[in-house]
Design a protein around this motif. Sequence first.
Motif, PDB file in Angstrom:
ATOM      1  N   THR B 146       0.797  -1.231   0.000  1.00  9.22           N
ATOM      2  CA  THR B 146       0.000   0.000   0.000  1.00  9.22           C
ATOM      3  C   THR B 146       0.834   1.288   0.000  1.00  9.22           C
ATOM      4  O   THR B 146       0.571   2.168  -0.806  1.00  9.22           O
ATOM      5  N   PRO B 147       1.858   1.417   0.864  1.00  4.63           N
ATOM      6  CA  PRO B 147       2.579   2.698   0.890  1.00  4.63           C
ATOM      7  C   PRO B 147       3.290   3.034  -0.427  1.00  4.63           C
ATOM      8  O   PRO B 147       3.675   4.178  -0.647  1.00  4.63           O
ATOM      9  N   GLN B 148       3.458   2.057  -1.287  1.00  8.80           N
ATOM     10  CA  GLN B 148       4.167   2.302  -2.552  1.00  8.80           C
ATOM     11  C   GLN B 148       3.270   2.910  -3.623  1.00  8.80           C
ATOM     12  O   GLN B 148       3.749   3.465  -4.611  1.00  8.80           O
ATOM     13  N   LEU B 149       1.948   2.788  -3.451  1.00  9.93           N
ATOM     14  CA  LEU B 149       1.039   3.115  -4.546  1.00  9.93           C
ATOM     15  C   LEU B 149       1.152   4.565  -5.007  1.00  9.93           C
ATOM     16  O   LEU B 149       1.334   4.838  -6.195  1.00  9.93           O
ATOM     17  N   GLU B 150       1.060   5.512  -4.064  1.00  8.90           N
ATOM     18  CA  GLU B 150       1.121   6.921  -4.451  1.00  8.90           C
ATOM     19  C   GLU B 150       2.492   7.262  -5.043  1.00  8.90           C
ATOM     20  O   GLU B 150       2.595   8.058  -5.966  1.00  8.90           O
ATOM     21  N   GLU B 151       3.525   6.640  -4.496  1.00 10.48           N
ATOM     22  CA  GLU B 151       4.884   6.891  -4.998  1.00 10.48           C
ATOM     23  C   GLU B 151       4.995   6.454  -6.455  1.00 10.48           C
ATOM     24  O   GLU B 151       5.542   7.163  -7.303  1.00 10.48           O
ATOM     25  N   ILE B 152       4.469   5.285  -6.739  1.00  9.15           N
ATOM     26  CA  ILE B 152       4.528   4.759  -8.102  1.00  9.15           C
ATOM     27  C   ILE B 152       3.705   5.640  -9.038  1.00  9.15           C
ATOM     28  O   ILE B 152       4.137   6.008 -10.127  1.00  9.15           O
ATOM     29  N   PHE B 153       2.531   6.022  -8.554  1.00 11.05           N
ATOM     30  CA  PHE B 153       1.636   6.849  -9.366  1.00 11.05           C
ATOM     31  C   PHE B 153       2.300   8.193  -9.690  1.00 11.05           C
ATOM     32  O   PHE B 153       2.238   8.688 -10.812  1.00 11.05           O
ATOM     33  N   TYR B 154       2.960   8.775  -8.701  1.00 13.40           N
ATOM     34  CA  TYR B 154       3.635  10.064  -8.919  1.00 13.40           C
ATOM     35  C   TYR B 154       4.706   9.926  -9.987  1.00 13.40           C
ATOM     36  O   TYR B 154       4.785  10.703 -10.930  1.00 13.40           O
TER      37      TYR B 154
END
Lengths: 78, 437
Positions: B146-154
């Motif tokens: 979960t914590p990786q999702l926004e990072e990947i999206f960015y």
Amino acid sequence: MEFDEAKKMIVEKLEKKAKTKTKFYFNDLAKILDMKPRLAKKLVTKMVEEGVLEYWSSGSTSMYGLKGAGKQAGAEGE
Amino acid sequence: MAKHATPLLDQLESGPWPSFVSDIKQEAEVRAKNEKGVEYQIPVDVCDDLLGVLELSFKHGRTHWKHGGIVGVFGYGGGVIGRYCDQPEMFPGVAHFHTIRISQPAGKYYNTKFLNQLCDLWDFRGSGLTNMHGSTGDVVLIGTQTPQLEEIFYELTHNMGQDLGGSGSNLRTPSDCIGSSRCEYACYDTQNLCHTLTMEYQDELHRPAFPYKFKFKFDGCPNGCVASIARSDMSFIGTWRDDIRVDQEAVAGYVGGELVPNGGAHASRDWGAFDIQEEIIDLCPTGCMRYEGGKLEINNRECTRCMHCINAMPRALRIGLDRGCSILVGAKAPILDGAQMGSLLVPFVKVEEPYDEIKEVIEAIWDWWMEEAKNRERLGELIKRQGFQKMLKACNIEPVIQHVQEPRHNPYIFWNEDEVEGGWDRDVNEFRKHHLR
Ligand code: SF4
Ligand code: SF4
């Protein structure tokens, strides 16, 4: 319909049902608002943007719930 | 030494086919060695634990995954599919194991720089395992937390110009064949239409408000390289209205053996001399071709654009010049009522920018489906439940002969009141004068 009025209707209805149900199909929300789906969508999307509602997805189907309500992760009807 | 013993999975490597088990083991090894010195953001042994949980599922004969959840990136209702393991202590590497769908570019054209970037990002923030491509067409990145999702999206959106794909009750990532970029059979620019509609319907792609999934696919010709007729709620298949162009000299070339049939596709074996009667004329499904006195004739009125003759003799026969597409609706995979192929809705429409005529049909279909469908009812199921006629009405399309599957065998005709002169009302007293009670 004004946004605030719509928000009130949705929040009230969903809170009332919260004991038995926390995830709703988009059509359930459109029915609460008594609006055509494409118009209701604009208001519902805004409620997600404001953090009132949140999306829940099984991968194949999507649902909406009040933010933080009910199971967050995958659940087996528990 | 592998982290978990996997005798049942190992067996899957023994057949003659490439095995996903070998692929996952390979990735597990690469991660363990970490020769590139990647600072892994999720457990290094994610692939080992994936093998472990799979083995356990085989042993138990049931899944240990839980699907779904609120995981996603802010503002998007799709593109991320939540998955959790129900044995997180045994397999901490896959406690969360979410899938990310990446919207593939039209025609699936990438450059290697992009692919390298994508794989580097995924090694860094995900499991390293990919699926090129999922059946809807997206690049599928399998397994992150979960914590990786926004990072990947960015990273995807800001540094790679790349969006997520669709999932859930959304418009799914539209997909198309390579079309006119490489294929002479293309009757319209599939990439342009696919890309334009993808951009136009961003809201439908990312914010779920449909009763269920909805897929667009674009085939440049009836060869159907993306199988739109079987796999999309709305399928756009290239076709033409005028005549197949015939080059009689090239026909003679095929007959005389100077030109290889099928563009040489079957040349790896000797199939004997080309026989135009047996291989073309007799196989035309509508029987609309004739070869006499060294001349090939086609009765184009009867031709259904099946592409057989054109595929077999591409130098001699070419698609017509008055081109456009047919729109079919309602295809779907099984689950309810079995699999369904698309039904023809618009026999021919010109495919010209800004595609207003096409958008009109799309939006009429959506309005009807969104209002009438039950939750989780695909368009094809709604058409079956309410009838094709209802849909035609909703789209304001007049029934034409191409909508008829077979001649009627039921003499009953249903009239609506507005179709009958004078409506249903009648003067009962006048009627009773001639008909006793
Ligand atoms: S569907 Fe037709 S136009 Fe598209 S790539 Fe295949 S053969 Fe070519
Ligand atoms: S395209 Fe198919 S139907 Fe048309 S003439 Fe060729 S073989 Fe016959």
